[in-house]
Design a protein around this motif. Structure first.
Motif, short mmCIF file in Angstrom:
data_model
loop_
_atom_site.label_atom_id
_atom_site.label_comp_id
_atom_site.label_asym_id
_atom_site.label_seq_id
_atom_site.Cartn_x
_atom_site.Cartn_y
_atom_site.Cartn_z
N VAL A 118 0.84 -1.20 0.00
CA VAL A 118 0.00 0.00 0.00
C VAL A 118 0.87 1.25 0.00
O VAL A 118 2.06 1.20 0.33
N PHE A 144 -14.32 -2.60 -1.52
CA PHE A 144 -13.16 -1.72 -1.48
C PHE A 144 -12.54 -1.73 -0.08
O PHE A 144 -13.27 -1.81 0.92
N TYR A 151 -5.99 6.00 1.27
CA TYR A 151 -6.02 5.41 -0.07
C TYR A 151 -7.15 4.38 -0.09
O TYR A 151 -7.38 3.67 0.89
N GLN A 152 -7.83 4.31 -1.23
CA GLN A 152 -8.92 3.36 -1.40
C GLN A 152 -8.59 2.40 -2.54
O GLN A 152 -8.28 2.82 -3.65
N TYR A 153 -8.67 1.10 -2.23
CA TYR A 153 -8.33 0.05 -3.18
C TYR A 153 -9.55 -0.84 -3.42
O TYR A 153 -10.24 -1.24 -2.48
N GLN A 154 -9.80 -1.16 -4.68
CA GLN A 154 -10.81 -2.16 -4.99
C GLN A 154 -10.18 -3.54 -4.93
O GLN A 154 -9.05 -3.75 -5.40
N THR A 174 -5.28 -5.97 -5.71
CA THR A 174 -5.86 -4.69 -5.36
C THR A 174 -5.64 -3.70 -6.49
O THR A 174 -4.64 -3.74 -7.19
N LYS A 175 -6.62 -2.79 -6.63
CA LYS A 175 -6.54 -1.74 -7.64
C LYS A 175 -6.80 -0.40 -6.96
O LYS A 175 -7.88 -0.18 -6.39
N LEU A 176 -5.82 0.48 -7.00
CA LEU A 176 -5.98 1.80 -6.40
C LEU A 176 -7.00 2.60 -7.20
O LEU A 176 -6.85 2.79 -8.40
#
Length: 345
Positions: free
Chosen positions: A141, A168, A183-186, A196-198
């Motif tokens: 992250v 998320f 930060y938000q991750y899918q 994970t995808k930022l």
């Protein structure tokens, strides 16, 4: 004349602060229904997993902080450690959260447990109840940060989008900037596994201490987090709705550090935010819809970091729901939710 008015206002403000502090210190204690077994090191944050097949077999997961042998300990509803469901040998697990029905592929869903492993700059993902890792050792992250200190994750919460069923992870850190602290991750699963995808960076910070506690209201679509010596901040949980701050409230209702946040949800979107007032050894309760302050309660804990709540009945002991909070003696306090005397409208 103006000088006298400002002085009177200042004096009135001082009286309010003194009265608030005095009232907090004299709150009657609501004794815990039970207290969990001790963990080896340093408890911090709980999460409740509801067993939909048999609610009496639900589990409480709690972080135990240590740089070498930290753990995520599983407790049954008697507060006993369930070793077969616990994860040990971790490097400073800080906060933990749970989501349901994460889609691994077209035919398979699983409940998931996620937590931050701070000293490795990772978030970790496991399936529940079989406790199998889904992360191939962990997801990095804050990778765009050049300062190592800005990459150490602390708080974490999962947002389950009710319509799209996307899940998320929203992550905070020990040290961060005044803008885009979170930060938000899918969480994405495909033929190669889970990754994970930022999807965005967001969130203001006062600069006063740190941001740890995060909680998401899936149904109403909001994320709350504790800017610890400033306020409770509120944003949209869905990144597609934008990064505008929707609220910064509660500063006058805490002695100093604003810590763990939990959301008690009832019908018609009513309910409560229950937030740890760490140095007052109590909890501030706010209305879920309006975020207005309701009352302060003393649950017998000291220096509480994390807390969690469910309004789902969990057997005979917790027939109206369960509130779990960390205590600084390496335990978690379990309260039957009815004891908190919260009245949903």
């Amino acid at each position: 004349m103006m000088y006298l008015k400002e002085s009177n206002l200042s004096f009135l403000g001082l009286l309010i602060v003194v009265c608030f502090s005095s009232c907090v210190n004299n709150l009657p204690e609501i004794s815990a229904t039970l207290i969990s077994e001790q963990t080896p090191n340093d408890t911090d944050d709980p999460a409740i997993w509801i067993n939909k097949s048999n609610s009496e077999e639900s589990l409480v997961f709690g972080t135990d902080k240590d740089e070498i042998n930290g753990g995520i300990y599983a407790f049954n509803l008697d507060g006993e450690i369930v070793k077969s469901k616990s994860i040990t040998g971790l490097s400073y697990p800080n906060n933990v959260d749970i989501a349901y029905d994460f889609r691994l592929n077209d035919s398979t869903k699983t409940d998931i447990l996620i937590f931050t492993e701070r000293e490795k700059n990772l978030i970790r993902l496991f399936s529940i109840p079989d406790m199998k890792p889904l992360d191939n050792g962990g997801f990095s992250v804050f990778e765009d940060e050049t300062d190592f200190q800005n990459r150490r994750p602390m708080g974490i919460a999962l947002y389950s989008q009710p319509i799209s069923n996307e899940i998320f992870a929203i992550v905070s850190r020990k040290i961060g900037p005044l803008k885009n602290y979170l930060y938000q991750y899918q969480l994405v699963s495909d033929s190669l596994g889970v990754r994970t995808k930022l999807v965005r960076t967001f969130g203001d910070f006062s600069g006063k201490k740190e941001i740890e506690a995060i909680a998401v209201d899936n149904e109403l679509g909001f994320v709350y987090y504790s800017d610890e010596m400033h306020c409770i901040r509120k944003y949209y949980a869905d990144p597609r709705q934008g990064d505008e701050e929707l609220g910064c409230f509660g500063s006058e209702n805490f002695k100093r550090d604003i810590e763990g946040i939990s959301i008690a949800k009832y019908e018609n979107n009513s309910g409560f935010l229950i937030v740890s007032d760490q140095q007052a050894h109590s909890f501030s309760v706010f209305d879920r819809k309006t975020n207005t302050f309701i009352k302060q309660i003393n649950l017998g804990t000291t220096e509480t970091d994390g807390c969690e709540v469910t309004t789902v009945p969990l057997g005979n002991i917790f027939s109206t729901g369960l509130f779990v909070s960390m205590n600084d003696d390496k335990t978690f306090y379990f309260h039957d939710l009815n004891l908190l005397n919260l009245k949903a409208e």
